[in-house]
Scaffold this motif. Structure first.
Motif, PDB file in Angstrom:
ATOM      1  N   ILE A 162      -1.693  -1.250   7.772  1.00  0.00           N
ATOM      2  CA  ILE A 162      -0.502  -2.026   8.123  1.00  0.00           C
ATOM      3  C   ILE A 162      -0.559  -3.411   7.484  1.00  0.00           C
ATOM      4  O   ILE A 162       0.450  -4.037   7.225  1.00  0.00           O
ATOM      5  N   PHE A 163      -1.780  -3.881   7.187  1.00  0.00           N
ATOM      6  CA  PHE A 163      -1.975  -5.183   6.556  1.00  0.00           C
ATOM      7  C   PHE A 163      -2.295  -5.052   5.074  1.00  0.00           C
ATOM      8  O   PHE A 163      -2.826  -5.977   4.467  1.00  0.00           O
ATOM      9  N   CYS A 164      -1.995  -3.913   4.471  1.00  0.00           N
ATOM     10  CA  CYS A 164      -2.296  -3.658   3.060  1.00  0.00           C
ATOM     11  C   CYS A 164      -1.730  -4.776   2.182  1.00  0.00           C
ATOM     12  O   CYS A 164      -0.572  -5.170   2.323  1.00  0.00           O
ATOM     13  N   THR A 165      -2.556  -5.278   1.284  1.00  0.00           N
ATOM     14  CA  THR A 165      -2.114  -6.346   0.370  1.00  0.00           C
ATOM     15  C   THR A 165      -1.461  -5.774  -0.882  1.00  0.00           C
ATOM     16  O   THR A 165      -0.989  -6.532  -1.733  1.00  0.00           O
ATOM     17  N   ASN A 166      -1.420  -4.443  -1.001  1.00  0.00           N
ATOM     18  CA  ASN A 166      -0.828  -3.795  -2.177  1.00  0.00           C
ATOM     19  C   ASN A 166       0.479  -3.077  -1.875  1.00  0.00           C
ATOM     20  O   ASN A 166       0.942  -2.276  -2.683  1.00  0.00           O
ATOM     21  N   GLY A 197       1.003   7.076  10.554  1.00  0.00           N
ATOM     22  CA  GLY A 197       0.839   5.633  10.605  1.00  0.00           C
ATOM     23  C   GLY A 197       0.352   5.081   9.282  1.00  0.00           C
ATOM     24  O   GLY A 197      -0.112   5.822   8.419  1.00  0.00           O
ATOM     25  N   ASP A 198       0.474   3.776   9.117  1.00  0.00           N
ATOM     26  CA  ASP A 198      -0.042   3.116   7.914  1.00  0.00           C
ATOM     27  C   ASP A 198      -1.536   2.895   8.069  1.00  0.00           C
ATOM     28  O   ASP A 198      -1.999   1.785   8.294  1.00  0.00           O
ATOM     29  N   ILE A 199      -2.280   3.975   7.953  1.00  0.00           N
ATOM     30  CA  ILE A 199      -3.728   3.906   8.124  1.00  0.00           C
ATOM     31  C   ILE A 199      -4.375   3.414   6.834  1.00  0.00           C
ATOM     32  O   ILE A 199      -5.217   2.544   6.841  1.00  0.00           O
ATOM     33  N   ASN A 200      -3.958   3.994   5.700  1.00  0.00           N
ATOM     34  CA  ASN A 200      -4.496   3.604   4.409  1.00  0.00           C
ATOM     35  C   ASN A 200      -3.390   3.712   3.374  1.00  0.00           C
ATOM     36  O   ASN A 200      -3.184   4.764   2.774  1.00  0.00           O
ATOM     37  N   VAL A 201      -2.663   2.616   3.149  1.00  0.00           N
ATOM     38  CA  VAL A 201      -1.546   2.594   2.213  1.00  0.00           C
ATOM     39  C   VAL A 201      -2.045   2.821   0.789  1.00  0.00           C
ATOM     40  O   VAL A 201      -1.434   3.563   0.022  1.00  0.00           O
ATOM     41  N   CYS A 202      -3.168   2.193   0.421  1.00  0.00           N
ATOM     42  CA  CYS A 202      -3.677   2.323  -0.950  1.00  0.00           C
ATOM     43  C   CYS A 202      -3.936   3.785  -1.310  1.00  0.00           C
ATOM     44  O   CYS A 202      -3.472   4.263  -2.350  1.00  0.00           O
ATOM     45  N   LYS A 203      -4.659   4.517  -0.461  1.00  0.00           N
ATOM     46  CA  LYS A 203      -4.926   5.931  -0.737  1.00  0.00           C
ATOM     47  C   LYS A 203      -3.654   6.757  -0.653  1.00  0.00           C
ATOM     48  O   LYS A 203      -3.463   7.690  -1.430  1.00  0.00           O
ATOM     49  N   PHE A 254      -0.701   6.011  -1.503  1.00  0.00           N
ATOM     50  CA  PHE A 254       0.144   5.839  -2.682  1.00  0.00           C
ATOM     51  C   PHE A 254      -0.664   5.751  -3.976  1.00  0.00           C
ATOM     52  O   PHE A 254      -0.151   5.300  -4.995  1.00  0.00           O
ATOM     53  N   ASN A 255      -1.933   6.188  -3.935  1.00  0.00           N
ATOM     54  CA  ASN A 255      -2.799   6.204  -5.122  1.00  0.00           C
ATOM     55  C   ASN A 255      -2.870   4.851  -5.820  1.00  0.00           C
ATOM     56  O   ASN A 255      -2.751   4.755  -7.043  1.00  0.00           O
ATOM     57  N   ILE A 256      -3.050   3.796  -5.039  1.00  0.00           N
ATOM     58  CA  ILE A 256      -3.133   2.436  -5.573  1.00  0.00           C
ATOM     59  C   ILE A 256      -4.607   2.061  -5.729  1.00  0.00           C
ATOM     60  O   ILE A 256      -5.379   2.149  -4.775  1.00  0.00           O
ATOM     61  N   LEU A 257      -4.965   1.655  -6.920  1.00  0.00           N
ATOM     62  CA  LEU A 257      -6.334   1.218  -7.208  1.00  0.00           C
ATOM     63  C   LEU A 257      -6.318  -0.199  -7.745  1.00  0.00           C
ATOM     64  O   LEU A 257      -5.402  -0.552  -8.484  1.00  0.00           O
ATOM     65  N   PRO A 258      -7.284  -1.027  -7.420  1.00  0.00           N
ATOM     66  CA  PRO A 258      -8.359  -0.757  -6.472  1.00  0.00           C
ATOM     67  C   PRO A 258      -7.827  -0.824  -5.037  1.00  0.00           C
ATOM     68  O   PRO A 258      -6.850  -1.500  -4.749  1.00  0.00           O
ATOM     69  N   GLU A 259      -8.516  -0.113  -4.155  1.00  0.00           N
ATOM     70  CA  GLU A 259      -8.154  -0.080  -2.748  1.00  0.00           C
ATOM     71  C   GLU A 259      -8.434  -1.447  -2.123  1.00  0.00           C
ATOM     72  O   GLU A 259      -9.504  -2.015  -2.312  1.00  0.00           O
ATOM     73  N   CYS A 260      -7.459  -1.995  -1.408  1.00  0.00           N
ATOM     74  CA  CYS A 260      -7.621  -3.322  -0.800  1.00  0.00           C
ATOM     75  C   CYS A 260      -8.605  -3.266   0.374  1.00  0.00           C
ATOM     76  O   CYS A 260      -8.890  -2.207   0.921  1.00  0.00           O
ATOM     77  N   GLU A 261      -9.102  -4.417   0.768  1.00  0.00           N
ATOM     78  CA  GLU A 261     -10.094  -4.510   1.855  1.00  0.00           C
ATOM     79  C   GLU A 261      -9.531  -4.020   3.190  1.00  0.00           C
ATOM     80  O   GLU A 261     -10.240  -3.410   3.981  1.00  0.00           O
ATOM     81  N   ASN A 262      -8.245  -4.297   3.454  1.00  0.00           N
ATOM     82  CA  ASN A 262      -7.649  -3.850   4.717  1.00  0.00           C
ATOM     83  C   ASN A 262      -7.588  -2.325   4.800  1.00  0.00           C
ATOM     84  O   ASN A 262      -7.891  -1.743   5.835  1.00  0.00           O
ATOM     85  N   CYS A 263      -7.208  -1.674   3.703  1.00  0.00           N
ATOM     86  CA  CYS A 263      -7.136  -0.212   3.715  1.00  0.00           C
ATOM     87  C   CYS A 263      -8.525   0.401   3.834  1.00  0.00           C
ATOM     88  O   CYS A 263      -8.696   1.421   4.498  1.00  0.00           O
ATOM     89  N   LYS A 264      -9.533  -0.222   3.215  1.00  0.00           N
ATOM     90  CA  LYS A 264     -10.905   0.287   3.345  1.00  0.00           C
ATOM     91  C   LYS A 264     -11.341   0.300   4.805  1.00  0.00           C
ATOM     92  O   LYS A 264     -12.151   1.120   5.214  1.00  0.00           O
ATOM     93  N   LYS A 265     -10.781  -0.621   5.612  1.00  0.00           N
ATOM     94  CA  LYS A 265     -11.127  -0.723   7.033  1.00  0.00           C
ATOM     95  C   LYS A 265     -10.127   0.017   7.922  1.00  0.00           C
ATOM     96  O   LYS A 265     -10.077  -0.194   9.124  1.00  0.00           O
ATOM     97  N   LYS A 266      -9.274   0.873   7.306  1.00  0.00           N
ATOM     98  CA  LYS A 266      -8.243   1.652   8.015  1.00  0.00           C
ATOM     99  C   LYS A 266      -7.242   0.754   8.738  1.00  0.00           C
ATOM    100  O   LYS A 266      -6.781   1.065   9.829  1.00  0.00           O
ATOM    101  N   THR A 272       0.320  -2.016  17.425  1.00  0.00           N
ATOM    102  CA  THR A 272       0.767  -3.414  17.314  1.00  0.00           C
ATOM    103  C   THR A 272       0.272  -4.221  18.509  1.00  0.00           C
ATOM    104  O   THR A 272      -0.234  -5.339  18.351  1.00  0.00           O
ATOM    105  N   ALA A 273       0.397  -3.664  19.703  1.00  0.00           N
ATOM    106  CA  ALA A 273      -0.070  -4.356  20.909  1.00  0.00           C
ATOM    107  C   ALA A 273      -1.580  -4.562  20.873  1.00  0.00           C
ATOM    108  O   ALA A 273      -2.081  -5.635  21.228  1.00  0.00           O
ATOM    109  N   ILE A 274      -2.313  -3.552  20.425  1.00  0.00           N
ATOM    110  CA  ILE A 274      -3.775  -3.678  20.333  1.00  0.00           C
ATOM    111  C   ILE A 274      -4.143  -4.765  19.332  1.00  0.00           C
ATOM    112  O   ILE A 274      -5.051  -5.570  19.566  1.00  0.00           O
TER     113      ILE A 274
END
Length: 185
Positions: A96-100, A73-79, A81-93, A145-147
């Motif tokens: 799916i809402f990753c801004t990067n 699943g898209d739990i942490n897109v930033c980590k 794909f090694n994207i820095l800085p890690e976005c706030e959504n990915c920090k919160k697992k 998605t339902a949750i």
């Protein structure tokens, strides 16, 4: 061979979603939708509701994952794909809402779950119990998605569920479970 935080995975089961069906049967519809939504077409990985077994790990720190059953699943897109800085959504697992997401670069071996083997980041893999029924575990994406939809509902809202899809059925069951009163289907 997996590298760094990548895992080599063997598909155990894979669900089929509307994106898979549309990509195969209506490829022009997806192009049209991307155009209307001002989205750039990305690489499509058919079969993304996956249960897999970890076969190998790129990092010696992840060798303990070998033999474990995971869902993807898209739990942490930033980590992933090694994207820095890690976005706030990915920090919160909530990857799916990753801004990067637009910064992702894909490994050429990142096939979808309809392939026998594929590579994903450990940050996209969630270990599940061995005794969890595989046919249930493939529903991770529609269930998440339902949750997420449920989180935006309040009991005083009138909720109309239009259609009979996996996500709508799961949302309906979640709402019933939490005693929502105003559900129309």
């Amino acid at each position: 061979k997996p590298e760094n935080s990548e895992l080599l995975l063997k598909t155990i089961a894979c669900g089929i979603c509307g994106t898979d069906i549309d990509k195969l049967l209506n490829p022009n519809k997806i192009k049209s939708n991307n155009s209307k939504l001002n989205k750039r077409p990305g690489k499509y990985y058919l079969g993304h509701e996956i249960v897999a077994k970890v076969i190998d790990s790129g990092s010696s720190a992840n060798k303990s994952l070998i033999g474990k059953k995971v869902v993807i699943g898209d739990i942490n897109v930033c980590k992933s794909f090694n994207i820095l800085p890690e976005c706030e959504n990915c920090k919160k697992k909530r990857g799916i809402f990753c801004t990067n997401k637009h910064k992702r670069t894909f490994n050429k071996y990142s096939y979808g779950g309809f392939s026998e083997y594929f590579i994903r980041s450990e940050h996209q893999s969630l270990i599940i119990p061995d005794d969890l029924d595989t046919s249930i575990a493939v529903f991770i994406e529609p269930l998440s998605t339902a949750i997420n939809c449920y989180r935006h509902c309040k009991n005083q809202n009138k909720i109309l569920i239009n259609g009979f899809t996996t996500i709508s059925v799961l949302l309906y069951r979640i709402l019933i479970n939490y005693s929502f009163n105003n559900i129309f289907n």
